[in-house]
Design a protein around this motif. Structure first.
Motif, short mmCIF file in Angstrom:
data_model
loop_
_atom_site.label_atom_id
_atom_site.label_comp_id
_atom_site.label_asym_id
_atom_site.label_seq_id
_atom_site.Cartn_x
_atom_site.Cartn_y
_atom_site.Cartn_z
N MET A 18 35.94 81.11 72.92
CA MET A 18 34.55 81.15 73.12
C MET A 18 33.96 79.94 72.55
SD MET A 18 33.67 85.13 72.35
CE MET A 18 34.27 85.29 71.07
N LEU A 19 33.07 79.13 73.37
CA LEU A 19 32.37 77.89 72.69
C LEU A 19 31.12 78.10 71.93
CD1 LEU A 19 32.67 74.79 72.89
CD2 LEU A 19 31.36 75.13 74.94
N ALA A 20 30.63 77.62 70.91
CA ALA A 20 29.56 77.51 70.25
C ALA A 20 28.91 76.30 70.36
CB ALA A 20 29.62 78.07 68.85
N VAL A 21 27.44 76.34 70.72
CA VAL A 21 26.77 75.17 70.71
C VAL A 21 25.35 75.67 70.40
CG1 VAL A 21 27.60 74.01 72.79
CG2 VAL A 21 26.04 75.62 73.38
N ASP A 22 25.31 76.85 69.32
CA ASP A 22 24.18 77.17 68.74
C ASP A 22 23.73 76.43 67.37
OD1 ASP A 22 26.36 78.42 67.58
OD2 ASP A 22 24.99 79.79 66.61
N GLN A 23 24.51 75.44 67.05
CA GLN A 23 24.04 74.66 65.88
C GLN A 23 22.64 73.99 66.04
OE1 GLN A 23 26.92 74.58 67.51
NE2 GLN A 23 28.55 75.11 66.08
N MET A 27 23.39 70.29 63.70
CA MET A 27 23.78 69.23 64.74
C MET A 27 22.90 67.86 64.66
SD MET A 27 23.75 69.81 68.83
CE MET A 27 25.36 70.79 68.77
N ARG A 28 21.60 68.24 64.10
CA ARG A 28 20.86 66.69 64.06
C ARG A 28 21.50 65.94 62.95
NH1 ARG A 28 15.44 66.93 65.56
NH2 ARG A 28 15.15 69.05 64.92
#
Length: 291
Positions: A18-23, A27-28
Protein backbone atom coordinates in the motif's frame (compact mmCIF):
# COMPACT_ATOMS: atom_id res chain seq x y z
CA UNK A 1 -24.80 -2.35 3.76
CA UNK A 2 -21.51 -3.36 2.21
CA UNK A 3 -18.92 -4.11 4.88
CA UNK A 4 -15.34 -4.02 3.70
CA UNK A 5 -12.62 -6.19 5.22
CA UNK A 6 -8.84 -6.10 4.99
CA UNK A 7 -9.07 -8.47 2.02
CA UNK A 8 -10.48 -5.51 0.10
CA UNK A 9 -7.22 -3.56 0.49
CA UNK A 10 -4.87 -6.52 -0.02
CA UNK A 11 -3.22 -8.12 -3.03
CA UNK A 12 -4.41 -11.47 -4.36
CA UNK A 13 -1.65 -13.05 -2.26
CA UNK A 14 -3.31 -11.70 0.89
CA UNK A 15 -0.42 -9.33 1.56
CA UNK A 16 -0.48 -5.56 1.58
CA UNK A 17 1.52 -3.37 -0.81
CA UNK A 18 0.00 0.00 0.00
CA UNK A 19 1.12 3.50 -0.92
CA UNK A 20 0.81 6.57 1.32
CA UNK A 21 0.51 10.09 -0.05
CA UNK A 22 -1.26 11.57 3.00
CA UNK A 23 1.76 13.48 4.30
CA UNK A 24 0.84 17.12 4.86
CA UNK A 25 3.14 19.79 6.29
CA UNK A 26 5.88 17.15 6.39
CA UNK A 27 5.71 16.98 2.61
CA UNK A 28 5.92 20.77 2.35
CA UNK A 29 9.13 20.60 4.40
CA UNK A 30 10.44 17.91 2.03
CA UNK A 31 9.92 20.20 -0.96
CA UNK A 32 11.68 23.03 0.86
CA UNK A 33 14.58 20.73 1.74
CA UNK A 34 14.82 19.74 -1.93
CA UNK A 35 15.53 23.36 -2.83
CA UNK A 36 12.11 24.38 -4.13
CA UNK A 37 11.57 28.13 -3.72
CA UNK A 38 9.63 28.91 -0.56
CA UNK A 39 6.91 29.44 0.38
CA UNK A 40 5.74 26.13 -1.04
CA UNK A 41 2.19 26.65 -2.27
CA UNK A 42 -0.57 24.15 -1.50
CA UNK A 43 -0.97 23.51 -5.22
CA UNK A 44 2.57 22.10 -5.38
CA UNK A 45 1.59 19.43 -2.85
CA UNK A 46 -1.73 18.75 -4.54
CA UNK A 47 -0.14 18.32 -7.96
CA UNK A 48 2.52 15.94 -6.64
CA UNK A 49 0.01 13.81 -4.76
CA UNK A 50 -2.38 13.58 -7.72
CA UNK A 51 0.49 12.69 -10.07
CA UNK A 52 1.77 10.06 -7.65
CA UNK A 53 -1.70 8.53 -7.35
CA UNK A 54 -2.09 8.44 -11.12
CA UNK A 55 1.33 6.94 -11.86
CA UNK A 56 1.72 4.60 -8.90
CA UNK A 57 -1.76 3.32 -8.01
CA UNK A 58 -1.61 0.57 -10.69
CA UNK A 59 1.15 -1.06 -8.60
CA UNK A 60 -0.45 -0.65 -5.15
CA UNK A 61 -3.15 -2.72 -3.48
CA UNK A 62 -4.39 0.49 -1.84
CA UNK A 63 -3.49 4.16 -1.63
CA UNK A 64 -3.80 6.41 1.43
CA UNK A 65 -4.80 10.02 0.71
CA UNK A 66 -5.58 13.11 2.77
CA UNK A 67 -8.61 15.38 2.59
CA UNK A 68 -6.60 18.56 3.10
CA UNK A 69 -4.56 18.54 -0.10
CA UNK A 70 -5.55 15.84 -2.55
CA UNK A 71 -8.72 13.84 -1.87
CA UNK A 72 -11.09 16.12 -3.79
CA UNK A 73 -8.86 16.31 -6.86
CA UNK A 74 -8.12 12.60 -6.86
CA UNK A 75 -11.85 11.83 -6.78
CA UNK A 76 -12.69 14.53 -9.32
CA UNK A 77 -10.01 13.42 -11.79
CA UNK A 78 -10.62 9.68 -11.16
CA UNK A 79 -6.89 9.01 -11.18
CA UNK A 80 -6.79 5.89 -8.98
CA UNK A 81 -6.43 2.62 -10.83
CA UNK A 82 -9.53 0.39 -10.65
CA UNK A 83 -7.50 -2.39 -8.98
CA UNK A 84 -6.25 -0.09 -6.22
CA UNK A 85 -8.41 0.56 -3.15
CA UNK A 86 -8.82 3.98 -1.55
CA UNK A 87 -7.92 4.71 2.08
CA UNK A 88 -8.70 8.13 3.58
CA UNK A 89 -6.76 9.71 6.44
CA UNK A 90 -9.23 10.61 9.19
CA UNK A 91 -6.71 12.34 11.44
CA UNK A 92 -6.51 16.09 12.05
CA UNK A 93 -2.99 17.32 12.76
CA UNK A 94 -2.60 20.05 15.36
CA UNK A 95 0.69 21.99 15.23
CA UNK A 96 2.47 23.24 18.34
CA UNK A 97 5.81 23.52 20.11
CA UNK A 98 7.49 24.32 16.81
CA UNK A 99 6.47 21.11 15.02
CA UNK A 100 3.79 20.49 12.37
CA UNK A 101 2.13 17.64 14.28
CA UNK A 102 2.13 18.07 18.05
CA UNK A 103 -1.29 16.50 18.68
CA UNK A 104 -3.77 14.47 16.68
CA UNK A 105 -7.52 14.11 16.90
CA UNK A 106 -10.18 12.45 14.76
CA UNK A 107 -11.04 14.75 11.87
CA UNK A 108 -14.76 15.46 12.27
CA UNK A 109 -14.84 16.88 8.74
CA UNK A 110 -14.39 13.38 7.32
CA UNK A 111 -17.83 11.96 6.54
CA UNK A 112 -17.36 8.19 6.61
CA UNK A 113 -20.51 7.48 4.63
CA UNK A 114 -19.64 10.03 1.96
CA UNK A 115 -16.07 8.83 1.42
CA UNK A 116 -17.46 5.30 1.16
CA UNK A 117 -19.83 6.51 -1.57
CA UNK A 118 -16.80 8.04 -3.27
CA UNK A 119 -15.12 4.63 -3.28
CA UNK A 120 -13.11 4.51 -0.05
CA UNK A 121 -12.77 1.15 1.68
CA UNK A 122 -10.83 2.17 4.80
CA UNK A 123 -9.97 5.04 7.10
CA UNK A 124 -6.63 5.59 8.85
CA UNK A 125 -5.90 7.27 12.19
CA UNK A 126 -2.47 8.46 13.36
CA UNK A 127 -1.91 8.13 17.11
CA UNK A 128 0.99 9.98 18.70
CA UNK A 129 2.19 7.77 21.54
CA UNK A 130 4.03 9.40 24.44
CA UNK A 131 4.83 7.45 27.58
CA UNK A 132 3.80 10.33 29.85
CA UNK A 133 0.38 10.94 28.31
CA UNK A 134 -2.89 9.29 29.35
CA UNK A 135 -3.32 5.87 27.72
CA UNK A 136 -7.07 5.97 28.39
CA UNK A 137 -7.40 9.04 26.15
CA UNK A 138 -5.62 7.19 23.35
CA UNK A 139 -7.72 4.07 23.82
CA UNK A 140 -10.92 6.10 23.83
CA UNK A 141 -9.93 7.89 20.63
CA UNK A 142 -9.19 4.55 18.95
CA UNK A 143 -12.50 3.13 20.20
CA UNK A 144 -14.37 6.12 18.77
CA UNK A 145 -12.49 5.77 15.49
CA UNK A 146 -13.20 2.04 15.23
CA UNK A 147 -16.90 2.73 15.75
CA UNK A 148 -16.93 5.37 13.00
CA UNK A 149 -15.28 2.92 10.61
CA UNK A 150 -17.29 -0.14 11.45
CA UNK A 151 -20.65 1.67 11.57
CA UNK A 152 -19.94 2.74 7.97
CA UNK A 153 -18.66 -0.69 6.90
CA UNK A 154 -15.11 0.59 6.46
CA UNK A 155 -11.79 -0.97 7.47
CA UNK A 156 -10.11 0.60 10.52
CA UNK A 157 -6.35 1.22 10.26
CA UNK A 158 -4.43 2.66 13.20
CA UNK A 159 -0.92 4.10 13.03
CA UNK A 160 0.75 4.50 16.43
CA UNK A 161 3.90 6.61 16.09
CA UNK A 162 6.08 7.12 19.14
CA UNK A 163 7.33 10.50 20.33
CA UNK A 164 9.58 11.65 23.19
CA UNK A 165 7.75 12.39 26.45
CA UNK A 166 6.46 15.90 27.14
CA UNK A 167 8.57 16.12 30.27
CA UNK A 168 12.17 15.00 30.58
CA UNK A 169 14.59 13.85 27.91
CA UNK A 170 14.67 10.08 28.43
CA UNK A 171 13.33 8.42 25.31
CA UNK A 172 13.85 4.82 24.31
CA UNK A 173 12.30 4.58 20.85
CA UNK A 174 12.50 0.81 20.60
CA UNK A 175 10.92 0.23 24.01
CA UNK A 176 8.23 2.79 23.21
CA UNK A 177 7.30 1.01 19.96
CA UNK A 178 6.81 -2.21 21.94
CA UNK A 179 4.92 -0.45 24.75
CA UNK A 180 2.61 1.22 22.23
CA UNK A 181 1.92 -2.19 20.68
CA UNK A 182 1.17 -3.67 24.12
CA UNK A 183 -1.35 -0.88 24.68
CA UNK A 184 -2.97 -0.73 21.25
CA UNK A 185 -2.23 -4.09 19.65
CA UNK A 186 -5.57 -5.58 20.70
CA UNK A 187 -7.79 -2.49 20.45
CA UNK A 188 -10.35 -3.76 17.95
CA UNK A 189 -8.90 -2.10 14.84
CA UNK A 190 -8.50 -4.15 11.67
CA UNK A 191 -4.91 -3.30 10.73
CA UNK A 192 -1.92 -1.96 12.67
CA UNK A 193 0.58 0.27 10.87
CA UNK A 194 3.87 0.44 12.75
CA UNK A 195 7.34 1.96 12.62
CA UNK A 196 10.13 -0.40 11.66
CA UNK A 197 12.29 -1.29 14.66
CA UNK A 198 15.85 0.09 14.67
CA UNK A 199 14.98 2.27 11.64
CA UNK A 200 15.70 -0.81 9.54
CA UNK A 201 19.43 -0.52 10.28
CA UNK A 202 21.91 -3.03 11.59
CA UNK A 203 22.20 -6.79 11.34
CA UNK A 204 19.31 -8.80 9.97
CA UNK A 205 19.26 -11.05 13.04
CA UNK A 206 18.84 -8.05 15.36
CA UNK A 207 16.06 -6.62 13.21
CA UNK A 208 14.28 -9.97 13.11
CA UNK A 209 14.38 -10.31 16.90
CA UNK A 210 13.03 -6.78 17.34
CA UNK A 211 10.25 -7.39 14.81
CA UNK A 212 9.34 -10.69 16.48
CA UNK A 213 8.97 -8.89 19.83
CA UNK A 214 6.61 -6.51 18.08
CA UNK A 215 4.65 -9.33 16.51
CA UNK A 216 4.08 -10.87 19.94
CA UNK A 217 2.20 -7.75 21.04
CA UNK A 218 -0.05 -7.16 18.03
CA UNK A 219 -3.24 -9.17 17.90
CA UNK A 220 -4.27 -8.16 14.37
CA UNK A 221 -2.60 -8.06 10.95
CA UNK A 222 0.18 -5.48 10.82
CA UNK A 223 2.26 -3.64 8.24
CA UNK A 224 5.30 -1.40 8.42
CA UNK A 225 5.67 2.21 7.37
CA UNK A 226 8.81 3.66 5.80
CA UNK A 227 9.35 6.99 7.55
CA UNK A 228 12.80 7.02 9.12
CA UNK A 229 14.02 4.06 7.06
CA UNK A 230 16.60 4.60 4.32
CA UNK A 231 14.88 3.86 1.00
CA UNK A 232 17.71 1.48 0.12
CA UNK A 233 17.01 -0.54 3.27
CA UNK A 234 13.23 -0.63 3.04
CA UNK A 235 12.90 -3.73 0.85
CA UNK A 236 15.02 -5.66 3.36
CA UNK A 237 12.87 -4.25 6.17
CA UNK A 238 9.73 -5.56 4.48
CA UNK A 239 11.24 -9.04 4.14
CA UNK A 240 12.41 -9.12 7.76
CA UNK A 241 9.16 -7.75 9.17
CA UNK A 242 7.18 -10.29 7.17
CA UNK A 243 9.46 -13.07 8.41
CA UNK A 244 8.48 -11.95 11.89
CA UNK A 245 4.75 -11.99 11.12
CA UNK A 246 3.92 -8.73 9.31
CA UNK A 247 1.70 -8.83 6.24
CA UNK A 248 3.29 -6.11 4.11
CA UNK A 249 3.68 -2.35 4.11
CA UNK A 250 1.87 0.98 3.90
CA UNK A 251 4.62 3.38 2.89
CA UNK A 252 5.26 6.61 1.05
CA UNK A 253 8.71 8.08 1.54
CA UNK A 254 10.62 4.93 0.55
CA UNK A 255 8.75 4.95 -2.76
CA UNK A 256 8.57 8.58 -3.87
CA UNK A 257 10.65 10.84 -1.60
CA UNK A 258 13.74 10.64 -3.83
CA UNK A 259 11.90 12.26 -6.76
CA UNK A 260 10.65 15.30 -4.84
CA UNK A 261 12.17 18.44 -6.32
CA UNK A 262 13.36 16.74 -9.50
CA UNK A 263 12.26 18.03 -12.93
CA UNK A 264 9.71 16.04 -14.97
CA UNK A 265 7.95 14.65 -11.93
CA UNK A 266 5.68 12.33 -13.93
CA UNK A 267 8.67 10.82 -15.68
CA UNK A 268 10.63 10.43 -12.44
CA UNK A 269 7.66 8.72 -10.78
CA UNK A 270 7.47 6.31 -13.73
CA UNK A 271 11.22 5.67 -13.98
CA UNK A 272 12.19 5.58 -10.29
CA UNK A 273 9.17 5.19 -8.02
CA UNK A 274 7.04 2.75 -10.03
CA UNK A 275 9.75 0.07 -10.35
CA UNK A 276 10.51 0.45 -6.64
CA UNK A 277 6.86 -0.07 -5.72
CA UNK A 278 6.56 -3.02 -8.12
CA UNK A 279 9.62 -4.64 -6.51
CA UNK A 280 8.17 -4.18 -3.03
CA UNK A 281 4.89 -5.74 -4.17
CA UNK A 282 6.76 -8.74 -5.54
CA UNK A 283 8.50 -9.19 -2.18
CA UNK A 284 5.15 -9.14 -0.40
CA UNK A 285 3.74 -11.80 -2.72
CA UNK A 286 6.85 -13.98 -2.36
CA UNK A 287 6.77 -13.76 1.42
CA UNK A 288 3.05 -14.55 1.59
CA UNK A 289 3.54 -17.55 -0.72
CA UNK A 290 6.24 -18.94 1.55
CA UNK A 291 3.92 -19.14 4.56
Amino acid sequence: MTKYTIKDIARKSGGFAMLAVDQREAMRLMFAAAGIKTPIKDQVLTDFKVNAAKVLSPYASAILVDKQFCYDEIIKQKVINKNCSLIVAADEFIPGNGIPVDKVRIDKKIDAQQVKKDGAKALKLLILWRQDEDPQERLQMVSDFNKICHDAGLVSIIEPVVRPPRVGDKFDREKSIIDAAKELGDCGADLYKVEMPLFGKGESADLLRAAQKLNEQINMPWVILSSGVDANLFARSVRIAMNAGASGFLAGRAVWASVIGLPDTDLMLKDISAPRLQHLGTIVDEMMASR
